[in-house]
Design a protein around this motif. Sequence first.
Motif, short mmCIF file in Angstrom:
data_model
loop_
_atom_site.label_atom_id
_atom_site.label_comp_id
_atom_site.label_asym_id
_atom_site.label_seq_id
_atom_site.Cartn_x
_atom_site.Cartn_y
_atom_site.Cartn_z
N GLU A 43 0.88 -1.18 0.00
CA GLU A 43 0.00 0.00 0.00
C GLU A 43 0.91 1.22 0.00
OE1 GLU A 43 -3.37 0.15 -0.05
OE2 GLU A 43 -3.46 -2.03 -0.21
N LEU A 44 1.21 1.74 -1.17
CA LEU A 44 2.13 2.86 -1.30
C LEU A 44 1.38 4.18 -1.21
CD1 LEU A 44 4.36 1.44 -4.17
CD2 LEU A 44 4.84 1.45 -1.71
N GLU A 45 1.85 5.03 -0.34
CA GLU A 45 1.24 6.36 -0.18
C GLU A 45 1.57 7.22 -1.40
OE1 GLU A 45 -0.69 7.50 2.35
OE2 GLU A 45 -0.65 5.43 3.11
N PRO A 46 0.69 8.13 -1.77
CA PRO A 46 1.01 9.07 -2.84
C PRO A 46 2.07 10.07 -2.36
CG PRO A 46 -1.22 9.45 -2.01
CD PRO A 46 -0.67 8.26 -1.29
N LEU A 47 2.78 10.66 -3.30
CA LEU A 47 3.84 11.61 -2.97
C LEU A 47 3.30 12.84 -2.23
CD1 LEU A 47 6.01 11.51 -6.20
CD2 LEU A 47 6.50 10.47 -3.99
N GLY A 48 2.11 13.25 -2.56
CA GLY A 48 1.50 14.39 -1.86
C GLY A 48 2.35 15.64 -1.92
N ASP A 49 2.57 16.27 -0.76
CA ASP A 49 3.31 17.53 -0.69
C ASP A 49 4.78 17.39 -1.09
OD1 ASP A 49 1.02 18.80 0.12
OD2 ASP A 49 1.51 18.70 2.26
N SER A 53 4.90 19.08 -8.19
CA SER A 53 3.76 19.66 -8.89
C SER A 53 2.49 18.96 -8.42
CB SER A 53 3.90 19.47 -10.41
OG SER A 53 3.72 18.12 -10.76
N SER A 54 1.37 19.59 -8.70
CA SER A 54 0.10 18.97 -8.32
C SER A 54 -0.14 17.69 -9.12
CB SER A 54 -1.05 19.95 -8.51
OG SER A 54 -1.11 20.39 -9.86
N ALA A 55 0.36 17.62 -10.36
CA ALA A 55 0.19 16.41 -11.17
C ALA A 55 0.97 15.24 -10.56
CB ALA A 55 0.65 16.67 -12.60
N GLY A 56 2.14 15.51 -9.99
CA GLY A 56 2.96 14.46 -9.40
C GLY A 56 2.52 14.04 -8.02
N ALA A 57 1.63 14.80 -7.40
CA ALA A 57 1.20 14.52 -6.03
C ALA A 57 0.51 13.17 -5.88
CB ALA A 57 0.29 15.63 -5.53
N SER A 82 17.02 9.76 -3.64
CA SER A 82 15.96 9.70 -4.63
C SER A 82 16.04 10.97 -5.47
CB SER A 82 14.59 9.64 -3.95
OG SER A 82 14.52 8.52 -3.11
N ASP A 83 15.50 10.93 -6.66
CA ASP A 83 15.48 12.09 -7.53
C ASP A 83 14.03 12.44 -7.81
OD1 ASP A 83 16.23 14.15 -9.20
OD2 ASP A 83 16.67 12.85 -10.90
N PHE A 84 13.70 13.71 -7.71
CA PHE A 84 12.35 14.20 -7.97
C PHE A 84 12.35 15.07 -9.20
CE2 PHE A 84 11.90 13.51 -3.41
CZ PHE A 84 10.60 13.07 -3.30
N GLY A 85 11.23 15.12 -9.85
CA GLY A 85 10.99 16.06 -10.92
C GLY A 85 9.55 16.51 -10.81
N PRO A 86 9.10 17.36 -11.72
CA PRO A 86 7.73 17.85 -11.63
C PRO A 86 6.68 16.74 -11.65
CG PRO A 86 8.95 19.08 -13.27
CD PRO A 86 9.83 17.95 -12.82
N VAL A 108 17.70 1.32 -11.45
CA VAL A 108 17.10 2.65 -11.31
C VAL A 108 15.64 2.47 -11.71
CG1 VAL A 108 17.11 5.05 -12.07
CG2 VAL A 108 19.27 3.79 -11.91
N TRP A 109 14.72 2.93 -10.86
CA TRP A 109 13.30 2.76 -11.16
C TRP A 109 12.53 3.95 -10.63
CZ3 TRP A 109 15.59 0.45 -6.98
CH2 TRP A 109 14.97 0.64 -5.73
N GLY A 110 11.31 4.06 -11.08
CA GLY A 110 10.47 5.15 -10.58
C GLY A 110 9.08 5.12 -11.16
N ALA A 111 8.36 6.18 -10.85
CA ALA A 111 7.00 6.37 -11.35
C ALA A 111 6.93 7.75 -11.97
CB ALA A 111 5.99 6.26 -10.20
N ALA A 112 6.16 7.85 -13.02
CA ALA A 112 5.94 9.13 -13.70
C ALA A 112 4.46 9.24 -14.02
CB ALA A 112 6.77 9.19 -14.99
N THR A 113 4.02 10.48 -14.25
CA THR A 113 2.61 10.69 -14.56
C THR A 113 2.26 10.23 -15.97
OG1 THR A 113 3.09 12.95 -15.25
CG2 THR A 113 2.35 12.63 -12.97
#
Length: 191
Positions: A43-49, A53-57, A82-86, A108-113
């Motif tokens: 159960e992964l929490e959303p990135l939120g604040d 960006s609001s799209a990435g939240a 970790s690396d963040f982007g918009p 290297v892995w991640g999630a994008a909109t």
Amino acid sequence: MTTEDGRMLQPAGHVGIWFETEPRDPLDRLVWKSQQFVGQPLELEPLGDAAWSSAGAELPDLCDSEVFARVEALGMKRGDQSDFGPEFKVCSAFGAGVNASIRDIGLVWGAATAADPFLGEDGVPTRDGSGIDVLDQGGYSDLVGCVAFRSVKSDGVTLFAYSDKEIPTVECDEAIAEYQIIQNSIGGYLV
């Protein structure tokens, strides 16, 4: 499900690579070991604040400590930061020094909109026989080599992975296996 003779059977609905028995190749062995987590979704929490960006939240936090606990159980070690982007978040792990067979493996892995940012204007995605999309021409692949990914159209999340190498390769087998390790580690299904 494990049979009496020790084979792990691929569960219904699981997309991607699956090994019924332990393979010899170190990267394939990590995929096989990660299969233990399939059917146990996190159960992964959303990135939120924490998102830029609001799209990435709404993106799931694939750098959550529970994800890393599973990756570390495979013999990997958490990357520095970790690396963040918009509209994305990226994590990494490396083969731990105690296990010489995986010492040179970097994930290297991640999630994008969406997949569009790493596809760029000239990216040409294709689909591997396992059902995983790959980008080995154009876009972000020009910088990092082959990128393996899948998107969930209903919620706009794209899960992606690629190798952490000094000299990128367009060989997609590594990226596909690394994608599969992460997909399995979060429970076997897209977030």
